[in-house]
Design a protein around this motif. Structure first.
Motif, PDB file in Angstrom:
ATOM      1  N   GLU A  33     -25.895  72.818  21.691  1.00 58.17           N
ATOM      2  CA  GLU A  33     -26.940  72.396  22.624  1.00 58.17           C
ATOM      3  C   GLU A  33     -28.121  73.359  22.609  1.00 58.17           C
ATOM      4  OE1 GLU A  33     -24.759  72.043  26.250  1.00 58.17           O
ATOM      5  OE2 GLU A  33     -24.145  69.958  25.842  1.00 58.17           O
TER       6      GLU A  33
ATOM      7  N   GLU B  23     -18.129  63.525  19.777  1.00 57.15           N
ATOM      8  CA  GLU B  23     -16.881  64.256  19.642  1.00 57.15           C
ATOM      9  C   GLU B  23     -15.748  63.502  20.343  1.00 57.15           C
ATOM     10  OE1 GLU B  23     -16.977  66.506  17.363  1.00 57.15           O
ATOM     11  OE2 GLU B  23     -17.115  68.465  18.355  1.00 57.15           O
TER      12      GLU B  23
ATOM     13  N   ASP C 249     -13.932  75.115  22.002  1.00 60.20           N
ATOM     14  CA  ASP C 249     -14.679  73.860  21.933  1.00 60.20           C
ATOM     15  C   ASP C 249     -15.917  73.906  22.822  1.00 60.20           C
ATOM     16  OD1 ASP C 249     -14.486  71.563  20.414  1.00 60.20           O
ATOM     17  OD2 ASP C 249     -13.809  70.363  22.105  1.00 60.20           O
ATOM     18  N   ARG C 250     -15.747  74.438  24.032  1.00 62.59           N
ATOM     19  CA  ARG C 250     -16.881  74.499  24.949  1.00 62.59           C
ATOM     20  C   ARG C 250     -17.924  75.503  24.469  1.00 62.59           C
ATOM     21  NH1 ARG C 250     -14.364  70.771  25.644  1.00 62.59           N
ATOM     22  NH2 ARG C 250     -14.004  69.583  27.552  1.00 62.59           N
TER      23      ARG C 250
ATOM     24  N   ARG D 249     -19.090  62.808  24.374  1.00 63.35           N
ATOM     25  CA  ARG D 249     -17.661  63.074  24.253  1.00 63.35           C
ATOM     26  C   ARG D 249     -16.841  61.905  24.782  1.00 63.35           C
ATOM     27  NH1 ARG D 249     -17.611  68.721  23.144  1.00 63.35           N
ATOM     28  NH2 ARG D 249     -15.421  68.451  22.587  1.00 63.35           N
TER      29      ARG D 249
ATOM     30  N   GLN E 127     -19.888  73.790  21.807  1.00 62.05           N
ATOM     31  CA  GLN E 127     -20.838  72.810  22.344  1.00 62.05           C
ATOM     32  C   GLN E 127     -22.079  73.507  22.895  1.00 62.05           C
ATOM     33  OE1 GLN E 127     -19.397  69.426  24.365  1.00 62.05           O
ATOM     34  NE2 GLN E 127     -21.216  69.137  25.627  1.00 62.05           N
TER      35      GLN E 127
ATOM     36  N   ILE F  41     -24.505  66.087  22.734  1.00 60.20           N
ATOM     37  CA  ILE F  41     -23.122  65.756  22.387  1.00 60.20           C
ATOM     38  C   ILE F  41     -22.573  64.696  23.342  1.00 60.20           C
ATOM     39  CG2 ILE F  41     -20.796  66.636  22.011  1.00 60.20           C
ATOM     40  CD1 ILE F  41     -22.859  67.720  20.046  1.00 60.20           C
TER      41      ILE F  41
END
Length: 304
Positions: free
Chosen positions: A266, A242, A258-259, A274, A262, A272
């Motif tokens: 996961e 990402e 976004d978090r 970043r 993620q 991921i």
């Protein structure tokens, strides 16, 4: 969205039907006999080709499913009907050229040695500055190759392909594939629809270096039935990359979403990687190298 014109021979069980579902209904079914009127252009089908490209043409009208037994005709040209009337060729030609004019990419499948119209389309597209892709099961060789093949008794079709060498030299990209569908998928994989300058920079560096650890890297990878898209991914390994651009990720709501995304990825086994937009802008090549190293590290941890 990139627009595409599919040049190549039109015939029974046309290969475009595998790439553009509903191509016949989009013109003949909707417009009926309007194709005879020169002032009417072919429609543009949004996301019509592989659901990735806007399709501009060509179209063909068919009342007998391209069956030679159905109408006594052995071949069908763009814009023609199976009533024995090919009289509107000038109008069809103008539609072809206007469709090429409004296309970003002209993809030509060149296998049939009698595809004379395709050669015209390739030359016209090149002259108009279009991105020309030529695909075929084989690429003509040089003159020496021709004589070697002739001496070895190679089949006449392969030998005649050498005569089409000039069309291949006009291509910005040549793709060797067994079918047009396979060739266009190859092109789409190498030319994804990217959403930001940092994605474009990362992808260019990836194509330049092509690290073995990132073989099979996909751009804009859909996950969870298309609910999310990962910027770049190795789907088989569930490894995502990402890129965090400042404009989007400086928004508090977007940052929180976004978090949360993620964490969900996961929980389903995704790893991921970043990079910030500043890192990519500073040295995209280094970001690609780090991504390759991390991907290799993830794989090593999985081994017993």
């Amino acid at each position: 969205m990139t627009s595409i014109y599919l040049a190549g021979k039109i015939g029974p069980n046309d290969w475009r039907e595998d790439i553009v579902p509903g191509i016949q209904d989009a013109w003949g079914g909707h417009y009926g006999h309007a194709w005879r009127e020169d002032g009417i252009d072919w429609p543009v089908l949004p996301n019509g080709a592989l659901s990735l490209f806007d399709y501009t043409g060509p179209y063909f009208v068919d009342t007998c499913s391209h069956s030679a037994d159905g109408c006594g005709q052995s071949e069908h040209r763009a814009g023609s009907e199976c009533d024995g009337d090919y009289g509107e060729r000038d109008a069809t030609l103008r539609r072809c050229l206007r469709s090429i004019d409004r296309s970003d990419v002209v993809f030509a499948w060149l296998q049939d040695l009698t595809a004379y119209g395709t050669l015209t389309e390739i030359g016209y597209a090149k002259g108009r500055g279009k991105n020309v892709i030529v695909a075929s099961p084989e690429k003509p060789g040089m003159v020496n190759d021709f004589y070697q093949d002739a001496m070895s008794g190679r089949d006449s079709h392969a030998l005649c392909m050498h005569n089409l060498w000039f069309a291949f030299t006009l291509a910005d990209t040549f793709i060797k594939a067994s079918t047009p569908l396979e060739a266009l998928k190859q092109y789409a994989d190498l030319n994804p629809q990217l959403e930001s300058p940092i994605e474009e920079a990362f992808w260019r560096e990836f194509l330049t270096s092509k690290p073995e650890e990132l073989n099979g890297l996909k751009a804009q990878q859909p996950v969870f039935d298309g609910r999310y898209r990962i910027d770049f991914a190795l789907p088989d390994d569930k490894i995502g990359i990402e890129l965090d651009g400042y404009t989007w990720h400086s928004n508090p709501k977007a940052f929180t979403q976004d978090r949360a995304r993620q964490r969900e990825l996961e929980l389903h086994g995704w790893r991921i990687i970043r990079f910030s937009g500043a890192e990519v802008n500073s040295d995209a090549g280094d970001c690609v190298r780090q991504a390759a190293q991390l991907a290799a590290s993830f794989r090593r941890r999985e081994k017993p």
